[in-house]
Design a protein around this motif. Structure first.
Motif, PDB file in Angstrom:
ATOM      1  N   LEU A 188      61.533  -8.659  35.564  1.00  0.00           N
ATOM      2  CA  LEU A 188      60.458  -9.183  34.689  1.00  0.00           C
ATOM      3  C   LEU A 188      59.185  -8.175  34.790  1.00  0.00           C
ATOM      4  O   LEU A 188      58.443  -8.154  33.658  1.00  0.00           O
ATOM      5  N   ILE A 189      58.700  -7.448  35.793  1.00  0.00           N
ATOM      6  CA  ILE A 189      57.665  -6.703  36.057  1.00  0.00           C
ATOM      7  C   ILE A 189      58.128  -5.441  35.016  1.00  0.00           C
ATOM      8  O   ILE A 189      57.243  -5.053  34.367  1.00  0.00           O
ATOM      9  N   LEU A 190      59.339  -4.990  35.165  1.00  0.00           N
ATOM     10  CA  LEU A 190      59.708  -3.618  34.321  1.00  0.00           C
ATOM     11  C   LEU A 190      59.554  -4.098  32.695  1.00  0.00           C
ATOM     12  O   LEU A 190      58.988  -3.194  31.994  1.00  0.00           O
ATOM     13  N   LYS A 191      59.998  -5.273  32.414  1.00  0.00           N
ATOM     14  CA  LYS A 191      59.645  -5.635  31.062  1.00  0.00           C
ATOM     15  C   LYS A 191      58.383  -5.634  30.589  1.00  0.00           C
ATOM     16  O   LYS A 191      57.770  -5.353  29.521  1.00  0.00           O
ATOM     17  N   ALA A 192      57.469  -6.056  31.528  1.00  0.00           N
ATOM     18  CA  ALA A 192      55.796  -6.099  31.193  1.00  0.00           C
ATOM     19  C   ALA A 192      55.489  -4.470  31.087  1.00  0.00           C
ATOM     20  O   ALA A 192      54.690  -4.236  30.132  1.00  0.00           O
ATOM     21  N   LEU A 204      67.662   0.767  30.894  1.00  0.00           N
ATOM     22  CA  LEU A 204      67.219  -0.424  30.227  1.00  0.00           C
ATOM     23  C   LEU A 204      65.574  -0.588  29.687  1.00  0.00           C
ATOM     24  O   LEU A 204      65.212  -0.859  28.928  1.00  0.00           O
ATOM     25  N   THR A 205      64.871  -0.359  30.910  1.00  0.00           N
ATOM     26  CA  THR A 205      63.335  -0.279  30.732  1.00  0.00           C
ATOM     27  C   THR A 205      62.951   1.023  29.887  1.00  0.00           C
ATOM     28  O   THR A 205      62.113   0.953  29.141  1.00  0.00           O
ATOM     29  N   ILE A 206      63.726   2.089  30.075  1.00  0.00           N
ATOM     30  CA  ILE A 206      63.468   3.124  29.068  1.00  0.00           C
ATOM     31  C   ILE A 206      63.557   2.712  27.487  1.00  0.00           C
ATOM     32  O   ILE A 206      62.823   2.988  26.740  1.00  0.00           O
ATOM     33  N   VAL A 207      64.754   2.386  27.451  1.00  0.00           N
ATOM     34  CA  VAL A 207      65.279   1.957  26.152  1.00  0.00           C
ATOM     35  C   VAL A 207      64.238   1.038  25.528  1.00  0.00           C
ATOM     36  O   VAL A 207      63.929   0.964  24.224  1.00  0.00           O
ATOM     37  N   ALA A 208      64.070  -0.180  26.307  1.00  0.00           N
ATOM     38  CA  ALA A 208      63.047  -1.202  25.956  1.00  0.00           C
ATOM     39  C   ALA A 208      61.822  -0.567  25.470  1.00  0.00           C
ATOM     40  O   ALA A 208      60.962  -1.216  24.580  1.00  0.00           O
ATOM     41  N   SER A 209      61.137   0.444  26.002  1.00  0.00           N
ATOM     42  CA  SER A 209      59.860   0.910  25.646  1.00  0.00           C
ATOM     43  C   SER A 209      59.724   1.906  24.545  1.00  0.00           C
ATOM     44  O   SER A 209      58.798   2.305  24.153  1.00  0.00           O
TER      45      SER A 209
END
Length: 118
Positions: free
Chosen positions: A28-32, A74-79
């Motif tokens: 959840l923190i990485l999504k933020a 996933l964090t890189i792709v989501a950003s």
């Protein structure tokens, strides 16, 4: 029903509970962070991915390391602008799922710990 649970199973339940809740909160923190923009998401995802590769170098922790590498990727792709919205929904869903699974495991741990103390 009132059997004593083996110690190794009890330890496994406790570790899974803490790791599940911690991993869910981490996602959840990485999504933020990924929502803040490409550069912060790239930096955070890179750090988590590299840490996962370091963790995966140990044979015992290979699964945890690969999960961390996946979370970093996933964090890189989501950003990434444009693509991030299509993939970004997965992070909170996975985070909440991990928190629920960790809570269930902690509940089992506490229940079995209580059985051992009687």
């Amino acid at each position: 029903m009132g059997d004593i649970v083996p110690r190794n199973q009890l330890v496994k339940q406790g570790v899974q509970g803490i790791a599940g809740i911690g991993g869910g909160v981490g996602l959840l923190i990485l999504k933020a962070i990924a929502s803040a923009g490409f550069v912060p998401g790239l930096i955070a995802g890179g750090i988590v991915g590299i840490a996962g590769l370091v963790i995966a170098s140990s044979k015992e922790d290979r699964t945890a390391g690969m999960i961390a590498v996946g979370a970093g990727a996933l964090t890189i792709v989501a950003s990434i602008p444009g693509i991030g919205g299509a993939v970004g929904w997965l992070m909170p869903v996975a985070g909440i799922g991990l928190i629920i699974a960790g809570a269930v495991s902690l509940f089992r741990f506490l229940r079995n710990l209580r059985r051992r103390s009687r």
